[in-house]
Design a protein around this motif. Sequence first.
Motif, PDB file in Angstrom:
ATOM      1  N   ALA A   7       0.832  -1.208   0.000  1.00 35.70           N
ATOM      2  CA  ALA A   7       0.000   0.000   0.000  1.00 35.70           C
ATOM      3  C   ALA A   7       0.864   1.256   0.000  1.00 35.70           C
ATOM      4  O   ALA A   7       0.610   2.197  -0.757  1.00 35.70           O
ATOM      5  CB  ALA A   7      -0.933  -0.014   1.203  1.00 35.70           C
ATOM      6  N   GLU A   8       1.896   1.281   0.846  1.00 38.07           N
ATOM      7  CA  GLU A   8       2.766   2.449   0.905  1.00 38.07           C
ATOM      8  C   GLU A   8       3.489   2.666  -0.418  1.00 38.07           C
ATOM      9  O   GLU A   8       3.604   3.808  -0.879  1.00 38.07           O
ATOM     10  CB  GLU A   8       3.761   2.303   2.055  1.00 38.07           C
ATOM     11  N   ASP A   9       3.975   1.605  -1.032  1.00 40.73           N
ATOM     12  CA  ASP A   9       4.656   1.726  -2.324  1.00 40.73           C
ATOM     13  C   ASP A   9       3.721   2.288  -3.383  1.00 40.73           C
ATOM     14  O   ASP A   9       4.108   3.151  -4.179  1.00 40.73           O
ATOM     15  CB  ASP A   9       5.213   0.375  -2.775  1.00 40.73           C
ATOM     16  N   THR A  10       2.501   1.810  -3.400  1.00 46.24           N
ATOM     17  CA  THR A  10       1.521   2.280  -4.381  1.00 46.24           C
ATOM     18  C   THR A  10       1.178   3.744  -4.147  1.00 46.24           C
ATOM     19  O   THR A  10       1.037   4.518  -5.092  1.00 46.24           O
ATOM     20  CB  THR A  10       0.257   1.412  -4.328  1.00 46.24           C
ATOM     21  N   LEU A  11       1.057   4.135  -2.888  1.00 50.52           N
ATOM     22  CA  LEU A  11       0.683   5.512  -2.580  1.00 50.52           C
ATOM     23  C   LEU A  11       1.764   6.536  -2.925  1.00 50.52           C
ATOM     24  O   LEU A  11       1.486   7.734  -2.950  1.00 50.52           O
ATOM     25  CB  LEU A  11       0.294   5.632  -1.098  1.00 50.52           C
ATOM     26  N   THR A  12       2.964   6.095  -3.232  1.00 52.48           N
ATOM     27  CA  THR A  12       3.981   7.048  -3.675  1.00 52.48           C
ATOM     28  C   THR A  12       3.663   7.571  -5.069  1.00 52.48           C
ATOM     29  O   THR A  12       4.126   8.647  -5.441  1.00 52.48           O
ATOM     30  CB  THR A  12       5.398   6.426  -3.671  1.00 52.48           C
ATOM     31  N   ASN A  13       2.839   6.825  -5.826  1.00 53.46           N
ATOM     32  CA  ASN A  13       2.491   7.220  -7.191  1.00 53.46           C
ATOM     33  C   ASN A  13       0.993   7.348  -7.420  1.00 53.46           C
ATOM     34  O   ASN A  13       0.562   7.527  -8.552  1.00 53.46           O
ATOM     35  CB  ASN A  13       3.047   6.204  -8.186  1.00 53.46           C
ATOM     36  N   ALA A  14       0.205   7.212  -6.358  1.00 51.97           N
ATOM     37  CA  ALA A  14      -1.258   7.259  -6.513  1.00 51.97           C
ATOM     38  C   ALA A  14      -1.882   7.890  -5.273  1.00 51.97           C
ATOM     39  O   ALA A  14      -1.242   8.021  -4.240  1.00 51.97           O
ATOM     40  CB  ALA A  14      -1.800   5.851  -6.714  1.00 51.97           C
ATOM     41  N   GLU A  15      -3.134   8.258  -5.402  1.00 53.14           N
ATOM     42  CA  GLU A  15      -3.843   8.852  -4.272  1.00 53.14           C
ATOM     43  C   GLU A  15      -4.759   7.854  -3.574  1.00 53.14           C
ATOM     44  O   GLU A  15      -5.297   8.147  -2.515  1.00 53.14           O
ATOM     45  CB  GLU A  15      -4.672  10.037  -4.757  1.00 53.14           C
TER      46      GLU A  15
END
Length: 72
Positions: A7-15
């Motif tokens: 989740a944290e990795d994804t949130l670096t490029n998404a909202e």
Amino acid sequence: MRTKQDAEDTLTNAELVAVGRSLIIDPHWTSKVLEGKEDIIRRVLADQDREELVVENGILEFLKLMMPDRLR
């Protein structure tokens, strides 16, 4: 998403992060992640868990199609 790190990795490029499939298998996924208890997250859906989680025909067919590797 299977882990907090996912989740944290994804949130670096998404909202937004979708964890719906993980929540079907473990409805307490969010609280376990927030409490640092990822080691007890249910990662597969065993036959004996389906009744407890009320995973029936429609949802089960969806899971078979979308993530068969997480069914046992």
